[in-house]
Design a protein around this motif. Structure first.
Motif, PDB file in Angstrom:
ATOM      1  N   ALA A 179       8.675 -10.757   6.382  1.00  0.00           N
ATOM      2  CA  ALA A 179       9.431 -11.116   5.174  1.00  0.00           C
ATOM      3  C   ALA A 179      10.885 -10.724   5.317  1.00  0.00           C
ATOM      4  N   SER A 180      11.696 -11.265   4.440  1.00  0.00           N
ATOM      5  CA  SER A 180      13.126 -10.965   4.494  1.00  0.00           C
ATOM      6  C   SER A 180      13.533  -9.862   3.526  1.00  0.00           C
ATOM      7  N   GLY A 181      12.670  -9.501   2.605  1.00  0.00           N
ATOM      8  CA  GLY A 181      13.014  -8.489   1.614  1.00  0.00           C
ATOM      9  C   GLY A 181      12.986  -7.079   2.172  1.00  0.00           C
ATOM     10  N   SER A 182      13.627  -6.162   1.462  1.00  0.00           N
ATOM     11  CA  SER A 182      13.657  -4.761   1.876  1.00  0.00           C
ATOM     12  C   SER A 182      12.651  -3.915   1.108  1.00  0.00           C
ATOM     13  N   ARG A 183      11.883  -4.542   0.240  1.00  0.00           N
ATOM     14  CA  ARG A 183      10.861  -3.847  -0.525  1.00  0.00           C
ATOM     15  C   ARG A 183       9.840  -4.865  -1.014  1.00  0.00           C
ATOM     16  N   LEU A 184       8.694  -4.384  -1.430  1.00  0.00           N
ATOM     17  CA  LEU A 184       7.692  -5.262  -2.035  1.00  0.00           C
ATOM     18  C   LEU A 184       7.014  -4.517  -3.162  1.00  0.00           C
ATOM     19  N   GLN A 185       6.499  -5.274  -4.113  1.00  0.00           N
ATOM     20  CA  GLN A 185       5.629  -4.711  -5.136  1.00  0.00           C
ATOM     21  C   GLN A 185       4.223  -5.162  -4.799  1.00  0.00           C
ATOM     22  N   LEU A 186       3.265  -4.264  -5.004  1.00  0.00           N
ATOM     23  CA  LEU A 186       1.899  -4.460  -4.542  1.00  0.00           C
ATOM     24  C   LEU A 186       0.912  -3.929  -5.559  1.00  0.00           C
ATOM     25  N   THR A 187      -0.190  -4.650  -5.737  1.00  0.00           N
ATOM     26  CA  THR A 187      -1.322  -4.140  -6.478  1.00  0.00           C
ATOM     27  C   THR A 187      -2.597  -4.688  -5.848  1.00  0.00           C
ATOM     28  N   GLU A 222      -3.828  -9.002 -12.953  1.00  0.00           N
ATOM     29  CA  GLU A 222      -2.694  -8.801 -12.047  1.00  0.00           C
ATOM     30  C   GLU A 222      -1.370  -8.905 -12.809  1.00  0.00           C
ATOM     31  N   ARG A 223      -1.242  -9.897 -13.679  1.00  0.00           N
ATOM     32  CA  ARG A 223      -0.005 -10.067 -14.465  1.00  0.00           C
ATOM     33  C   ARG A 223       0.245  -8.835 -15.337  1.00  0.00           C
ATOM     34  N   ALA A 224      -0.817  -8.281 -15.918  1.00  0.00           N
ATOM     35  CA  ALA A 224      -0.656  -7.075 -16.744  1.00  0.00           C
ATOM     36  C   ALA A 224      -0.180  -5.903 -15.890  1.00  0.00           C
ATOM     37  N   LEU A 225      -0.726  -5.753 -14.692  1.00  0.00           N
ATOM     38  CA  LEU A 225      -0.279  -4.669 -13.810  1.00  0.00           C
ATOM     39  C   LEU A 225       1.179  -4.861 -13.392  1.00  0.00           C
ATOM     40  N   PHE A 226       1.579  -6.092 -13.090  1.00  0.00           N
ATOM     41  CA  PHE A 226       2.966  -6.342 -12.705  1.00  0.00           C
ATOM     42  C   PHE A 226       3.932  -6.116 -13.865  1.00  0.00           C
ATOM     43  N   ALA A 227       3.446  -6.063 -15.082  1.00  0.00           N
ATOM     44  CA  ALA A 227       4.304  -5.792 -16.247  1.00  0.00           C
ATOM     45  C   ALA A 227       4.495  -4.289 -16.473  1.00  0.00           C
ATOM     46  N   THR A 228       3.798  -3.445 -15.703  1.00  0.00           N
ATOM     47  CA  THR A 228       3.923  -1.995 -15.859  1.00  0.00           C
ATOM     48  C   THR A 228       5.034  -1.465 -14.946  1.00  0.00           C
ATOM     49  N   THR A 229       5.350  -0.206 -15.113  1.00  0.00           N
ATOM     50  CA  THR A 229       6.335   0.440 -14.244  1.00  0.00           C
ATOM     51  C   THR A 229       5.680   0.770 -12.912  1.00  0.00           C
ATOM     52  N   ALA A 230       6.320   0.354 -11.834  1.00  0.00           N
ATOM     53  CA  ALA A 230       5.772   0.564 -10.494  1.00  0.00           C
ATOM     54  C   ALA A 230       6.000   1.994 -10.029  1.00  0.00           C
ATOM     55  N   GLU A 231       5.043   2.521  -9.296  1.00  0.00           N
ATOM     56  CA  GLU A 231       5.168   3.827  -8.653  1.00  0.00           C
ATOM     57  C   GLU A 231       5.861   3.633  -7.303  1.00  0.00           C
ATOM     58  N   ALA A 232       6.943   4.362  -7.091  1.00  0.00           N
ATOM     59  CA  ALA A 232       7.673   4.261  -5.811  1.00  0.00           C
ATOM     60  C   ALA A 232       6.878   4.953  -4.710  1.00  0.00           C
ATOM     61  N   LEU A 233       6.675   4.243  -3.605  1.00  0.00           N
ATOM     62  CA  LEU A 233       5.885   4.772  -2.494  1.00  0.00           C
ATOM     63  C   LEU A 233       6.322   4.043  -1.229  1.00  0.00           C
ATOM     64  N   LEU A 283      -4.093   2.868  -4.167  1.00  0.00           N
ATOM     65  CA  LEU A 283      -5.343   2.783  -4.924  1.00  0.00           C
ATOM     66  C   LEU A 283      -5.376   1.496  -5.731  1.00  0.00           C
ATOM     67  N   PRO A 284      -6.559   0.963  -5.988  1.00  0.00           N
ATOM     68  CA  PRO A 284      -6.644  -0.229  -6.839  1.00  0.00           C
ATOM     69  C   PRO A 284      -6.137   0.049  -8.252  1.00  0.00           C
ATOM     70  N   ASP A 285      -5.763  -1.017  -8.917  1.00  0.00           N
ATOM     71  CA  ASP A 285      -5.351  -1.014 -10.325  1.00  0.00           C
ATOM     72  C   ASP A 285      -4.103  -0.200 -10.605  1.00  0.00           C
ATOM     73  N   ARG A 286      -3.208  -0.144  -9.643  1.00  0.00           N
ATOM     74  CA  ARG A 286      -1.894   0.475  -9.820  1.00  0.00           C
ATOM     75  C   ARG A 286      -0.858  -0.454  -9.217  1.00  0.00           C
ATOM     76  N   LEU A 287       0.348  -0.365  -9.737  1.00  0.00           N
ATOM     77  CA  LEU A 287       1.452  -1.150  -9.189  1.00  0.00           C
ATOM     78  C   LEU A 287       2.350  -0.226  -8.391  1.00  0.00           C
ATOM     79  N   TYR A 288       2.645  -0.629  -7.159  1.00  0.00           N
ATOM     80  CA  TYR A 288       3.501   0.154  -6.272  1.00  0.00           C
ATOM     81  C   TYR A 288       4.750  -0.644  -5.925  1.00  0.00           C
ATOM     82  N   GLU A 289       5.865   0.056  -5.805  1.00  0.00           N
ATOM     83  CA  GLU A 289       7.097  -0.510  -5.268  1.00  0.00           C
ATOM     84  C   GLU A 289       7.298   0.184  -3.926  1.00  0.00           C
ATOM     85  N   MET A 290       7.259  -0.602  -2.855  1.00  0.00           N
ATOM     86  CA  MET A 290       7.277  -0.028  -1.515  1.00  0.00           C
ATOM     87  C   MET A 290       8.488  -0.510  -0.721  1.00  0.00           C
TER      88      MET A 290
END
Length: 178
Positions: free
Chosen positions: A161-169, A38-49, A62-69
């Motif tokens: 949540a209070s945020g306007s976006r989340l990162q997810l994997t 998970e830490r390695a995935l969070f170190a990658t560039t997130a795909e905006a979705l 999809l599994p094994d990808r980092l998304y910025e939503m």
């Protein structure tokens, strides 16, 4: 003298950045599970979705990808089922995403903020098997473990949540050796 002051400021800024990175790493060290993947995935560039506001507008992750939503005010989201945790107000943020896994098994849903995570399968909320979270750690901040069925259209619900976006994997958990 000016060059010397500039060099000193640069060194101070680098030390401060290194100290902040070390503090974030220390905050992330408290997980009971090995979260190296998970830490390695969070170190990658997130795909905006963008997260969906209704099941028909929800994107597929999809599994094994980092998304910025980017997410939406919770009162505007049409959840397939009410979130598993009641919030005091609809003022928080929320969103939806579809997920389908090829193999049944345990999967971790990891996010960078304190959102509530539900998984809907067959018109029911799946129970979480376990979860962990670490204040001060955003890579990831929270991980929820679910046993997911193969081949079904699953709906991920993020709420409260209070945020306007989340990162997810999403990551598969390797079976324990016997």
């Amino acid at each position: 003298m000016r060059t010397q002051c500039t060099a000193w400021l640069i060194v101070c800024a680098m030390c401060s950045a290194a100290a902040e990175a070390q503090a974030a790493d220390d905050a992330c060290d408290g997980f009971r599970w090995d979260i190296g993947h998970e830490r390695a995935l969070f170190a990658t560039t997130a795909e905006a979705l963008p997260a969906g506001v209704a099941p028909e507008s929800a994107p597929t992750v999809l599994p094994d990808r980092l998304y910025e939503m980017p997410v939406t005010p919770q009162g505007e989201v049409k959840f397939p089922l009410p979130p598993g945790k009641k919030t005091l107000t609809d003022a928080g943020s929320a969103g939806l995403a579809h997920l389908r896994v090829a193999s049944a098994g345990d999967y971790r849903i990891s996010i960078d903020q304190a959102f509530w995570i539900d998984v809907v399968a067959d018109h029911q909320l799946l129970p979480a098997k376990d979860f962990q979270g670490r204040p001060g750690c955003q890579a990831p901040h929270k991980i929820v473990l679910y046993s997911l069925p193969a081949g079904q259209d699953l709906m991920l619900q993020f709420s409260g949540a209070s945020g306007s976006r989340l990162q997810l994997t999403i990551t598969a958990v390797a079976p324990s050796p016997r």
